[in-house]
Design a protein around this motif. Structure first.
Motif, PDB file in Angstrom:
ATOM      1  N   MET A 125      -5.082   7.793  -0.948  1.00  0.00           N
ATOM      2  CA  MET A 125      -4.768   9.217  -1.032  1.00  0.00           C
ATOM      3  C   MET A 125      -5.108   9.927   0.271  1.00  0.00           C
ATOM      4  SD  MET A 125      -3.669   9.166  -4.119  1.00  0.00           S
ATOM      5  CE  MET A 125      -3.278  10.904  -4.239  1.00  0.00           C
ATOM      6  N   LEU A 126      -4.255  10.857   0.640  1.00  0.00           N
ATOM      7  CA  LEU A 126      -4.414  11.642   1.860  1.00  0.00           C
ATOM      8  C   LEU A 126      -4.520  13.108   1.447  1.00  0.00           C
ATOM      9  CD1 LEU A 126      -4.388  10.945   4.904  1.00  0.00           C
ATOM     10  CD2 LEU A 126      -1.939  11.440   4.903  1.00  0.00           C
ATOM     11  N   SER A 127      -5.581  13.795   1.867  1.00  0.00           N
ATOM     12  CA  SER A 127      -5.776  15.166   1.402  1.00  0.00           C
ATOM     13  C   SER A 127      -6.575  15.989   2.402  1.00  0.00           C
ATOM     14  CB  SER A 127      -6.500  15.154   0.054  1.00  0.00           C
ATOM     15  OG  SER A 127      -6.770  16.472  -0.386  1.00  0.00           O
ATOM     16  N   MET A 128      -6.513  17.307   2.237  1.00  0.00           N
ATOM     17  CA  MET A 128      -7.333  18.211   3.034  1.00  0.00           C
ATOM     18  C   MET A 128      -8.600  18.598   2.281  1.00  0.00           C
ATOM     19  SD  MET A 128      -4.502  20.760   4.734  1.00  0.00           S
ATOM     20  CE  MET A 128      -3.890  21.307   3.134  1.00  0.00           C
ATOM     21  N   HIS A 129      -8.687  18.241   1.007  1.00  0.00           N
ATOM     22  CA  HIS A 129      -9.803  18.677   0.163  1.00  0.00           C
ATOM     23  C   HIS A 129     -10.981  17.713   0.225  1.00  0.00           C
ATOM     24  CE1 HIS A 129      -7.198  21.714  -1.639  1.00  0.00           C
ATOM     25  NE2 HIS A 129      -6.275  20.784  -1.739  1.00  0.00           N
ATOM     26  N   VAL A 172       0.843  -1.193   0.000  1.00  0.00           N
ATOM     27  CA  VAL A 172       0.000   0.000   0.000  1.00  0.00           C
ATOM     28  C   VAL A 172       0.881   1.247   0.000  1.00  0.00           C
ATOM     29  CG1 VAL A 172      -1.761   1.316   1.267  1.00  0.00           C
ATOM     30  CG2 VAL A 172      -1.840  -1.193   1.267  1.00  0.00           C
ATOM     31  N   VAL A 173       0.476   2.249  -0.764  1.00  0.00           N
ATOM     32  CA  VAL A 173       1.143   3.549  -0.747  1.00  0.00           C
ATOM     33  C   VAL A 173       0.158   4.580  -0.199  1.00  0.00           C
ATOM     34  CG1 VAL A 173       2.170   5.394  -2.132  1.00  0.00           C
ATOM     35  CG2 VAL A 173       2.627   3.000  -2.712  1.00  0.00           C
ATOM     36  N   ILE A 174       0.537   5.253   0.885  1.00  0.00           N
ATOM     37  CA  ILE A 174      -0.254   6.383   1.386  1.00  0.00           C
ATOM     38  C   ILE A 174       0.382   7.635   0.802  1.00  0.00           C
ATOM     39  CG2 ILE A 174      -0.897   7.759   3.380  1.00  0.00           C
ATOM     40  CD1 ILE A 174      -1.048   5.358   5.042  1.00  0.00           C
ATOM     41  N   MET A 175      -0.394   8.382   0.044  1.00  0.00           N
ATOM     42  CA  MET A 175       0.199   9.476  -0.725  1.00  0.00           C
ATOM     43  C   MET A 175      -0.610  10.761  -0.599  1.00  0.00           C
ATOM     44  SD  MET A 175       1.591   9.173  -4.608  1.00  0.00           S
ATOM     45  CE  MET A 175       0.080   8.396  -5.203  1.00  0.00           C
ATOM     46  N   ASP A 176       0.094  11.846  -0.320  1.00  0.00           N
ATOM     47  CA  ASP A 176      -0.525  13.170  -0.310  1.00  0.00           C
ATOM     48  C   ASP A 176      -0.908  13.533  -1.743  1.00  0.00           C
ATOM     49  OD1 ASP A 176      -1.400  15.633   0.547  1.00  0.00           O
ATOM     50  OD2 ASP A 176       0.588  16.532   0.637  1.00  0.00           O
ATOM     51  N   VAL A 177      -1.891  14.399  -1.890  1.00  0.00           N
ATOM     52  CA  VAL A 177      -2.320  14.805  -3.229  1.00  0.00           C
ATOM     53  C   VAL A 177      -1.473  15.964  -3.749  1.00  0.00           C
ATOM     54  CG1 VAL A 177      -4.221  15.715  -4.597  1.00  0.00           C
ATOM     55  CG2 VAL A 177      -4.674  14.032  -2.821  1.00  0.00           C
ATOM     56  N   SER A 178      -1.297  16.987  -2.920  1.00  0.00           N
ATOM     57  CA  SER A 178      -0.583  18.195  -3.355  1.00  0.00           C
ATOM     58  C   SER A 178       0.904  18.066  -3.052  1.00  0.00           C
ATOM     59  CB  SER A 178      -1.161  19.426  -2.646  1.00  0.00           C
ATOM     60  OG  SER A 178      -2.534  19.546  -2.896  1.00  0.00           O
ATOM     61  N   MET A 179       1.683  17.775  -4.098  1.00  0.00           N
ATOM     62  CA  MET A 179       3.132  17.612  -3.939  1.00  0.00           C
ATOM     63  C   MET A 179       3.856  18.203  -5.138  1.00  0.00           C
ATOM     64  SD  MET A 179       3.511  13.697  -2.527  1.00  0.00           S
ATOM     65  CE  MET A 179       2.744  13.007  -4.003  1.00  0.00           C
TER      66      MET A 179
END
Length: 212
Positions: free
Chosen positions: A84-88, A54-61
Motif C-alpha cells: 500500500m502507498l499512502s500519505m497517511h 506484487v500490486v502497488i496500490m494507493d489507499v484513497s481511490m
C-alpha cells in the motif's frame, strides 16, 4: 546474487503518480511493470488477467478504495502481495490496512530506493513498513491517551469493553438493555474522547490497557 524477476501492477488514480512510478521502476532490470489501473475495481480485473507478483496500490481511490481492494485480493487472489502507498501515517489507519491483507505500507515521501526495497521485501514473502509508518505503528500510546481513558463514563467503559471483544451495536444494546441508537452515541463519544476512529484501534487500545 541474481535478483528475482518481479511482475508489478501499479494502481493509483493520479496519472502523474503512475507516470512517475513507471518511469523510475522501469529503470530496474528485475522489475517488469505488467499493467496499471486507476482504482481498486480495475486493479482486481487487471490482476486476474495479468497475474502480477506484487500490486502497488494507493489507499484513497474512487470506485473501490485500497482497503476494500486489499480485502478482495486477500479473499480471491491471496498469492498476490499487496504493497500500500499512502500519505497517511496514522496508527489506526495503518492497522486497518494491515488487517485488510496488505503485506506492506509505504508513505509517499519515501525515496525511490526505499520503494524498490519494499517491493523486493514483500515479493520475498516478508512484510515491509517504511520508517515513518513503522514509527507511527510501534510508538507506544501517549500519556494523553491514558488520561483520555479516565474521561470515559462507567457506561462508556462497559461499551468499549464489549465492542473490543467483538460485540455488534445490537448485541451491546441487548446486553445492556439500551437502544442501538444509544449504543451508537456512546460509541461515537468513546471514539472522540480517545481519538481513535476504528474498531481495530479501540480493540488494540483495550488490550494494551488490559481492559479485556
Amino acid at each position: 546474487m541474481t535478483q528475482s524477476h518481479i511482475r508489478l501492477l501499479l494502481v493509483d488514480d493520479h496519472m502523474l503518480v503512475l507516470d512517475g512510478l513507471q518511469a523510475r521502476l522501469a529503470m530496474e532490470q528485475h522489475i517488469e511493470i505488467v499493467g496499471t489501473a486507476n482504482n481498486g475495481e480495475e486493479a482486481i480485473v487487471a490482476a486476474r488477467a495479468l497475474q502480477p507478483d506484487v500490486v502497488i496500490m494507493d489507499v484513497s481511490m474512487p470506485v473501490l478504495n485500497g482497503i476494500e481492494a486489499a480485502q478482495r485480493f486477500k479473499a480471491e487472489m491471496p498469492d498476490i502481495r499487496i504493497l500500500m502507498l499512502s500519505m497517511h501515517d496514522d496508527r489506526e489507519y495503518i492497522l486497518s490496512l494491515i488487517q485488510s491483507g496488505a503485506s506492506g505500507y509505504v508513505l509517499k515521501d519515501v525515496s525511490s530506493n526505499e520503494l524498490i526495497n519494499a517491493i523486493e521485501t514483500v515479493h520475498s514473502g516478508n512484510t515491509y513498513f517504511s520508517s515513518g509508518a513503522s514509527k507511527a505503528l510501534f510508538t507506544q500510546p501517549t500519556e494523553a491517551a491514558d488520561e483520555a481513558l479516565e474521561e470515559l463514563s462507567k457506561r462508556e467503559l462497559t461499551v468499549l469493553k464489549l465492542l473490543a471483544i467483538g460485540y455488534s451495536n445490537k448485541e451491546v444494546g441487548r446486553d445492556l438493555r439500551i437502544s442501538v441508537r444509544t449504543v451508537e452515541t456512546h460509541r461515537q463519544n468513546i471514539k472522540n474522547k480517545l481519538g481513535i476512529q476504528t474498531i481495530a484501534g479501540l480493540t488494540k487500545y483495550a488490550i494494551e490497557r488490559q481492559l479485556i
